[in-house]
Design a protein around this motif. Structure first.
Motif, short mmCIF file in Angstrom:
data_model
loop_
_atom_site.label_atom_id
_atom_site.label_comp_id
_atom_site.label_asym_id
_atom_site.label_seq_id
_atom_site.Cartn_x
_atom_site.Cartn_y
_atom_site.Cartn_z
N ARG A 71 -4.28 -0.79 -1.62
CA ARG A 71 -4.89 -2.18 -0.58
C ARG A 71 -4.58 -3.58 -0.31
O ARG A 71 -4.57 -4.03 1.31
N ARG A 72 -5.29 -4.09 -0.71
CA ARG A 72 -4.49 -6.02 -0.65
C ARG A 72 -3.25 -5.52 -0.93
O ARG A 72 -3.11 -6.82 0.13
N CYS A 73 -2.36 -4.99 -1.65
CA CYS A 73 -0.86 -5.73 -0.97
C CYS A 73 -1.09 -5.34 -0.07
O CYS A 73 -0.22 -6.40 1.03
N LYS A 74 -1.00 -4.21 0.35
CA LYS A 74 -0.42 -3.49 1.94
C LYS A 74 -1.36 -4.94 2.91
O LYS A 74 -0.81 -4.93 4.27
N GLU A 75 -2.57 -5.44 2.82
CA GLU A 75 -3.23 -6.72 3.26
C GLU A 75 -2.26 -7.55 3.62
O GLU A 75 -2.26 -8.49 4.50
N LEU A 76 -1.92 -8.43 2.62
CA LEU A 76 -1.02 -9.07 2.50
C LEU A 76 0.74 -9.26 2.65
O LEU A 76 1.50 -9.67 2.59
N ASN A 77 1.18 -7.77 2.81
CA ASN A 77 2.14 -7.34 3.25
C ASN A 77 3.42 -7.44 1.50
O ASN A 77 4.73 -7.92 1.84
N GLN A 78 2.74 -6.70 0.80
CA GLN A 78 3.63 -7.68 -0.72
C GLN A 78 3.68 -6.36 -1.38
O GLN A 78 2.93 -5.02 -1.18
#
Length: 512
Positions: A348-355
């Motif tokens: 989820r964090r990667c999705k938020e940061l577009n990683q």
């Protein structure tokens, strides 16, 4: 409660036990009561025509300096009885030969001879007779390869008797039992594989030293411990096979195996929590949680490892094995749940940061761990099914399920994780994953520039153009106008060249 107390005693007995290889030390062992039999160990004499490897000689048993003494205060022994018998009896006909109606009988009288019931394998029994104060030393060839039970029978000698000395079974290949000899080449091969992946990993870290993160060091330490443990087991087994005495080497190998399990669990938790990807470091509280959980996990594995490791020698019942494994199974389930929850949070964090790349790595890691977990479950079930006392023909499958399958599963999973988290420009780059912009929020009054600059930590702050490529601020409709598509020839359409309300929140071309 009594069952758990018994399990604790069995665990301590395994940890402190004196049986290494096919050598049993009878250090002041109490003899059983009058007219009773006690089975103590299983010996795997697999030499001869059914031997493991190119060995044709029959195994032999050595009764070395066996003595029977009376403890102070014990009653005098009545005369006319045979004594205490130390015997090796074939496992597959043990119950038949030691039937209670014939034990210690001569005809219809209890004269105190061993009195085994007549049977097809009675000729394969090897035994020595001890009386009070006597000493016996002898070496006898076994008539047939197979599994033998070391038994002690008291035929009327009274209470308060103790035994000393040793019983040794030597196969043609050495002092290792036939069920353990296959582990020697197994750990030799595993050591080679560990050495290859460890050298490859350190080589990658050396040539890509500009892209190091803490997670790479954690993986390196885990792989190194695995290599050390495999080499230690190979050395311990080689020493036990050569001399029959490798207590210290066994303890070192077992300690390294436990340390590998602990560090592997800590590594998986640290990587799943985003160390080096979504977080540059883990909070102190999180580190303590990992240390406590992995410590409890390590303690929970002690009974299971001890009981499973000595199951072939002491023939523990399925109930004892399952009771010993229950704490370990519960802890593994708990740790696995934490790992997968942490992976979901990192995704989820990667999705938020577009990683996108970090997200892909976490997804692949989840698949690898799920497959490894399912494989571990299947291996554990097969270890439970694999009963002690297997014949020579089953020694290869026993070695595979007891050690080989678990080692293959671990090495394969470790190699795949190394491939996923290898350092490189696109994997662990601080200016891509650790930015001074937190979820797209910029401190008020901070000026964004088109070019990037270096921050105080050695990373790069994200410029305006790069931010547009990395974050989606808003504007999900298909008719949104891209900032790059502003008509420069007619600035009036867009308010003297400035952004209009329609362009706020538009996505960049790279984000599309």
């Amino acid at each position: 409660m009594a069952s758990w107390a018994m399990l604790l005693c069995l665990t301590l007995a395994c940890v402190l036990g004196s049986a290494v290889a096919e050598v049993v030390q009878l250090d002041k062992r109490a003899a059983p009561g009058p007219f009773s039999l006690e089975a103590t160990h299983l010996f795997y004499a697999f030499s001869g025509t059914n031997s493991v490897g190119p060995f044709a000689q029959l195994p032999e048993v050595a009764f070395d300096d066996l003595r029977l003494t009376k403890t102070p205060g014990a009653a005098d022994v009545a005369s006319g009885y045979g004594g205490v018998f130390v015997s090796l009896i074939p496992w597959n006909t043990f119950n038949e030969l030691t039937a209670p109606e014939s034990l210690c009988m001569q005809g219809d009288k209890a004269w105190g001879s061993l009195g085994l019931k007549n049977g097809e394998t009675k000729a394969h029994v090897r035994t020595v007779q001890l009386t009070e104060g006597s000493t016996q030393t002898s070496s006898i060839k076994l008539a047939k390869a197979g599994v033998y039970v070391l038994s002690i029978t008291n035929c009327g000698m009274g209470q308060g008797l103790v035994l000393s000395g040793s019983v040794i079974v030597k196969n043609a290949h050495g002092f290792l039992g036939g069920h353990e000899y296959g582990r020697l080449p197994l750990y030799g091969g595993c050591s080679v594989f560990y050495a290859v992946i460890v050298l490859a990993w350190f080589g990658i870290l050396f040539f890509r030293k500009d892209f190091h993160h803490p997670v790479h060091i954690v993986i390196a330490v885990t792989a190194t411990i695995g290599l050390a443990g495999s080499v230690a087991w190979f050395g311990a087994l080689a020493m036990a096979n050569a001399s029959g005495d490798a207590n210290f080497a066994y303890r070192v190998a077992e300690a390294l195996s436990g340390l590998k399990s602990l560090y592997t669990a800590a590594m998986l938790l640290a990587v799943a929590l985003g160390l080096g990807v979504t977080h540059s470091t883990l909070e102190s509280c999180t580190q303590w949680k990992i240390a406590i959980v992995t410590g409890i996990l390590g303690m929970s594995t002690v009974p299971a490892n001890c009981i499973l490791a000595h199951r072939d020698v002491f023939a523990f019942s399925d109930k004892v094995v399952l009771m010993a494994s229950l704490p370990m199974v519960l802890m593994v389930i708990g740790v696995a749940c934490w790992v997968f929850r942490a992976l979901a949070s990192s995704m989820r964090r990667c999705k938020e940061l577009n990683q996108a790349e970090g997200l892909s790595k976490f997804q692949r890691m989840a698949v690898v761990l799920l497959l490894a977990l399912l494989a571990s479950l299947a291996i554990f079930v097969m270890q439970i099914i694999d009963k002690p006392g297997g014949e020579p023909t089953s020694s290869a499958s026993h070695t595979f399920w007891s050690d080989g399958a678990a080692q293959i599963n671990y090495i394969a999973a470790l190699a795949m994780l190394m491939y996923l988290w290898a350092p490189g420009k696109g994997a662990f780059l601080a200016d891509s994953y650790e930015t001074t912009v937190n979820d797209g929020e910029i401190e008020e009054g901070e000026e964004l520039k088109g070019s990037s600059k270096t921050n105080s930590k050695g990373g790069r702050q994200i410029g305006q153009a790069e931010e547009l490529d990395m974050f989606v601020v808003g504007g999900e409709d298909d008719h949104d106008i891209l900032a790059d598509d502003v008509d420069e020839e007619d600035p009036a359409k867009h308010g003297n060249g400035g952004p209009s309300a329609d362009t706020i929140g538009a996505r960049s071309a790279a984000a599309e």
